[in-house]
Design an enzyme around this catalytic site. Sequence first.
Site, PDB file in Angstrom:
ATOM      1  N   CYS A   1       0.823  -1.213   0.000  1.00 44.13           N
ATOM      2  CA  CYS A   1       0.000   0.000   0.000  1.00 44.13           C
ATOM      3  C   CYS A   1       0.857   1.263   0.000  1.00 44.13           C
ATOM      4  O   CYS A   1       0.648   2.166  -0.800  1.00 44.13           O
ATOM      5  CB  CYS A   1      -0.946  -0.001   1.193  1.00 44.13           C
ATOM      6  SG  CYS A   1      -2.050   1.432   1.217  1.00 44.13           S
TER       7      CYS A   1
ATOM      8  N   CYS B   1      -1.464   1.663  -3.164  1.00 45.04           N
ATOM      9  CA  CYS B   1      -2.463   2.713  -2.928  1.00 45.04           C
ATOM     10  C   CYS B   1      -1.881   4.127  -2.882  1.00 45.04           C
ATOM     11  O   CYS B   1      -2.372   5.030  -3.559  1.00 45.04           O
ATOM     12  CB  CYS B   1      -3.185   2.467  -1.606  1.00 45.04           C
ATOM     13  SG  CYS B   1      -3.482   0.746  -1.179  1.00 45.04           S
TER      14      CYS B   1
ATOM     15  N   LYS C   1       0.158   5.339  -6.100  1.00 44.35           N
ATOM     16  CA  LYS C   1      -0.818   5.367  -7.191  1.00 44.35           C
ATOM     17  C   LYS C   1      -1.710   6.599  -7.065  1.00 44.35           C
ATOM     18  O   LYS C   1      -1.988   7.277  -8.059  1.00 44.35           O
ATOM     19  CB  LYS C   1      -1.660   4.103  -7.154  1.00 44.35           C
ATOM     20  CG  LYS C   1      -2.811   4.064  -8.140  1.00 44.35           C
ATOM     21  CD  LYS C   1      -3.735   2.915  -7.820  1.00 44.35           C
ATOM     22  CE  LYS C   1      -4.428   3.113  -6.486  1.00 44.35           C
ATOM     23  NZ  LYS C   1      -5.278   1.979  -6.083  1.00 44.35           N
TER      24      LYS C   1
ATOM     25  N   TYR D   1      -8.950  -3.494 -11.857  1.00 41.93           N
ATOM     26  CA  TYR D   1      -8.846  -2.132 -11.335  1.00 41.93           C
ATOM     27  C   TYR D   1      -7.456  -1.536 -11.536  1.00 41.93           C
ATOM     28  O   TYR D   1      -7.321  -0.330 -11.801  1.00 41.93           O
ATOM     29  CB  TYR D   1      -9.282  -2.077  -9.870  1.00 41.93           C
ATOM     30  CG  TYR D   1      -8.320  -2.660  -8.870  1.00 41.93           C
ATOM     31  CD1 TYR D   1      -7.406  -1.854  -8.211  1.00 41.93           C
ATOM     32  CD2 TYR D   1      -8.330  -4.024  -8.563  1.00 41.93           C
ATOM     33  CE1 TYR D   1      -6.519  -2.379  -7.292  1.00 41.93           C
ATOM     34  CE2 TYR D   1      -7.443  -4.551  -7.639  1.00 41.93           C
ATOM     35  CZ  TYR D   1      -6.549  -3.731  -7.011  1.00 41.93           C
ATOM     36  OH  TYR D   1      -5.664  -4.258  -6.099  1.00 41.93           O
TER      37      TYR D   1
ATOM     38  N   GLU E   1      -6.961   1.905 -13.675  1.00 43.49           N
ATOM     39  CA  GLU E   1      -6.369   3.026 -12.945  1.00 43.49           C
ATOM     40  C   GLU E   1      -5.145   3.559 -13.670  1.00 43.49           C
ATOM     41  O   GLU E   1      -5.004   4.771 -13.869  1.00 43.49           O
ATOM     42  CB  GLU E   1      -6.013   2.598 -11.525  1.00 43.49           C
ATOM     43  CG  GLU E   1      -7.231   2.431 -10.625  1.00 43.49           C
ATOM     44  CD  GLU E   1      -6.890   1.921  -9.243  1.00 43.49           C
ATOM     45  OE1 GLU E   1      -7.729   2.083  -8.347  1.00 43.49           O
ATOM     46  OE2 GLU E   1      -5.794   1.355  -9.054  1.00 43.49           O
TER      47      GLU E   1
ATOM     48  N   HIS F   1     -27.370  20.606  -0.991  1.00 46.16           N
ATOM     49  CA  HIS F   1     -27.463  21.240  -2.309  1.00 46.16           C
ATOM     50  C   HIS F   1     -26.597  22.492  -2.363  1.00 46.16           C
ATOM     51  O   HIS F   1     -26.511  23.226  -1.380  1.00 46.16           O
ATOM     52  CB  HIS F   1     -28.927  21.605  -2.582  1.00 46.16           C
ATOM     53  CG  HIS F   1     -29.163  22.179  -3.928  1.00 46.16           C
ATOM     54  ND1 HIS F   1     -29.171  21.413  -5.076  1.00 46.16           N
ATOM     55  CD2 HIS F   1     -29.379  23.461  -4.327  1.00 46.16           C
ATOM     56  CE1 HIS F   1     -29.403  22.185  -6.111  1.00 46.16           C
ATOM     57  NE2 HIS F   1     -29.527  23.441  -5.678  1.00 46.16           N
TER      58      HIS F   1
ATOM     59  N   GLU G   1     -25.919  14.695  -3.636  1.00 48.12           N
ATOM     60  CA  GLU G   1     -27.328  14.755  -3.241  1.00 48.12           C
ATOM     61  C   GLU G   1     -28.199  13.830  -4.082  1.00 48.12           C
ATOM     62  O   GLU G   1     -29.266  13.385  -3.636  1.00 48.12           O
ATOM     63  CB  GLU G   1     -27.854  16.185  -3.337  1.00 48.12           C
ATOM     64  CG  GLU G   1     -27.988  16.724  -4.751  1.00 48.12           C
ATOM     65  CD  GLU G   1     -28.483  18.163  -4.772  1.00 48.12           C
ATOM     66  OE1 GLU G   1     -29.656  18.386  -4.411  1.00 48.12           O
ATOM     67  OE2 GLU G   1     -27.687  19.056  -5.131  1.00 48.12           O
TER      68      GLU G   1
END
Length: 456
Positions: A43, A48, A51, A183, A187, A441, A446
């Site tokens: 990681c 992670c 990256k 993934y 990515e 908002h 939302e």
Amino acid sequence: MSEFDFDLFVIGAGSGGVRAARLAANLGLKVGVAEEDRPGGTCVLRGCVPKKFMVFASEVPEQIDAARGFGWDVSLGKFDWHHFKAKQDAELTRLSGIYGSNLARAGAEVIAAHAAFKDEHTLVLTSQGSTREVTAKTILVATGGWPFLPQHCPGVLEHALTSNDMFKLEKLPSRMVIVGGGYIAVEFAGVMKGLGVDVTLMYRGEKILRGFDTEVRDHLNAEMKLRGIHIMTGVDPVKLHKEGDIVTLHLNDGTTFDTDAVLYASGRKPKTEGLGLDAIGITPDMHGAIPVDQYSRTSHPHIYAIGDVTNRLNLTPVAIREAVAFVETAFKNNPTAYDYENVPTAVFSQPQIGTVGLSEDEATAKGIKVDIYSTKFRMMKAAFNGFESRIFMKLVVDAASDVVLGAHIVGGDAGEVIQLAGIAVKARLTKAQWDATCAVHPTAAEEIVTIKDKRP
């Protein structure tokens, strides 16, 4: 005095191993940790974190385009890979140092060495040609995973890169082929394209991102193409060869494809080679993973394994939770099994994917009658600037109970939004409860509490 050198010995100083070691050391146990690289694991050092830095850098051109649309007189300029790489390396060194110092502060002994089993309680530590044997009452394997290259394809070992290599490139290529549809592949496709590389993604399957919701897969595919990424499905390299600086891929359809660099992002496997598992009678499964029970215990009651080396749910936060459960089980007389249901996750593709719970396909396969709510729209910033990119949101709802079984988002900041949506799905809130939540908002988020369009 204990008959063992350590109460706990951890093999691997990645996220899971470090958390387990720190928690155990804080209980007053004598803890040792062997790490053949630097503390931090995949990681921090090869996954992670670096990256995400590359994702940040690669998003700047789109942000510059948006800035122009808002009236700023700005130009893109030139990306300096060496400047970025030097800063990234320095930051990874800093983070790795924090991991190491946190272990030391907790009282754990960190040993820079490769560890392998000699017997059920004895490990052989090897460092720079010298060896040392240590014994431990309890042993935890947390060695993680490692990218692999398909050895059946001639030329791959000589001419292809793995995800590990992407953080060490001496220069950016002009063109790159990325082989894979998972993934990691999508990515890096977004990252490289954003940094100015001409990217072609090749995947042997019909659609990218196997295992994700079908509509999510289709939407990301369209968005990647909108950003200029070439996607070829149903193709697979059968041979690579290189002449000069050009790598030629021979494809299964009989054609060839020239490029400057090839990244194979076709998978990872548990890192069990060299652990000496045969010495203790543990045989990895067909995927190379160490078999464990729900408490992360191997066939030996005092030997455990957590994280990617077990190939259960290969995510850093999951490895950390498994580490916590391990300490509860092994040292607090509180057998704890981690709950793998409804774990939220993000794919840092461009645009991002955030997902939690069941996909429509998974729910249908389980025989659950579902109601599907979905929406597709342009964010305010995109609409203002005339960008065609759209956000996609989808809720999978149990038609009988009204419980939201899954939430799926493709669009900007989806990784941030899905964290909070994950709480609602984990809590098994109903669609009526989602609807009763007041919208914030104006935001894109939302929409996830205002979706009214139910598929007929």
